[in-house]
Design a protein around this motif. Structure first.
Motif: not given
Length: 326
Positions: A224-247
């Motif tokens: 309907q609106d190609p500028t919109v992205v629908i993201t669906t997350y399933e479950s939960q991370h069982n770990h911290p964010l990777p630290t080496n991403r985006r300093t």
DNA sequence: CGGATTTGACCAGCGC
DNA sequence: GCGCTGGTCAAATCCG
């Protein structure tokens, strides 16, 4: 001022009990940068420190629009967008009841909907070992020598069914962005892509690359609106964010923020109506450009029914809750 | 060369 | 039972 709305269909989520947050208590998330006014109900985007449109909002140019935590695959939610406000109103379509439930506010209010639900019973640990259902499980069955083991096959089938019943909690949100796959701090591997019915845009399937992390996400563009992205997350991370991403982004309290037991600084601020400053870089991946929280936290908190739902929200969007040290 | 992506095939669930 | 659709697998391919 037109109140044009668009309906979004085909948002498949899962089907646990869901909890609606009414207009008084919901988190409102207009994606447009609003004037830096602050009242009891609204924390403006500038106060939160993410004046997205005026700065380099994100490498992807993403605006957050709204999100849902929803539980189940048999449940639809349709969302309408108020283009004037850049807001989305969520509807919930429960296919099992064949009824539409208007979850979203709408009208002239600059609000979008947040519907929160969580899995009441399915524990993470229960699902991790299985990783995923379907083919892999079937193949494992075969490999494990299921041929002549009829009873155990039956058992596995039953187990499989039970596992299917206990769906992982899901969070869906919409983001106005040019790119399909938004940076959210975690590492994902694409494992599939499917054409979506009634949509010219395919749906992509991603899995968290961290070992033993069962989190998946689906990304699709709204037809309907190609500028919109629908993201669906399933479950939960069982770990911290990777630290080496985006300093620098995930340093410091990142790990602890991923811990469901650790209160999120940002969210604490929000729920306590304590405006603070966060860098836009911290928040460019936030599904909303501003967050409106009812001052009566306790009242609001009750709408989540339990801590887990709140924590789930944090877990799903750790970046939302990160506070960047000045 | 190892990891990520692409893509056709397969399977389960659901509605008719 | 059949067809449709969503979700996943895994071999092939791409890419840094």
């Amino acid at each position: 001022m037109s109140n044009e709305t668009k309906d979004f269909n085909n948002y498949h989520t899962s089907s646990y009990n869901h909890y609606n947050i009414n207009n008084q208590n919901m988190i409102n998330v207009p994606y447009v940068s609003s004037p830096s006014t602050y009242n009891a109900n609204m924390i403006s985007s500038s106060q939160l420190g993410f004046d997205l449109p005026s700065k380099n909002l994100s490498p992807h140019g993403a605006y957050g629009l709204g999100f849902e935590i929803s539980p189940s695959s048999s449940e639809f939610f349709n969302t309408s967008i108020n283009q004037e406000n850049g807001l989305y109103n969520a509807y919930n379509y429960n296919s099992s009841h064949k009824s539409h439930e208007v979850v979203g506010g709408g009208g002239a209010t600059i609000e979008s909907e947040t519907r929160v639900s969580a899995s009441p019973s399915s524990s993470e640990a229960d699902h991790r070992p299985g990783e995923d259902s379907g083919k892999s499980l079937r193949k494992r069955e075969a490999v494990d020598g299921g041929e002549d083991d009829q009873p155990s096959q039956k058992l596995v089938k039953t187990k499989k069914k039970e596992e299917k019943k206990q769906k992982e909690p899901r969070v869906s949100f919409m983001t106005k962005t040019e790119v399909d796959h938004l940076e959210d701090g975690y590492r994902w591997r694409k494992y599939g892509q499917k054409a979506v019915k009634n949509s010219p845009y395919p749906r992509s399937y991603y899995r968290c690359t961290t070992q033993k992390c069962n989190v998946k996400k689906r990304v699709e563009r709204s037809y309907q609106d190609p500028t919109v992205v629908i993201t669906t997350y399933e479950s939960q991370h069982n770990h911290p964010l990777p630290t080496n991403r985006r300093t620098g982004m995930f340093s410091g309290s990142a790990a602890s923020d991923c811990n469901p037991t650790v209160p999120s600084p940002i969210f604490s601020d929000l729920i306590n109506n304590t405006p603070r400053s966060y860098s836009h870089d911290d928040l460019f991946r936030v599904p909303y450009a501003s967050v409106n929280v009812n001052p009566s936290y306790h009242q609001q908190h009750q709408e989540f029914h339990n801590e887990n739902e709140f924590e789930l929200l944090k877990e799903m969007f750790p970046s939302v809750f990160f506070k960047q040290e000045p």
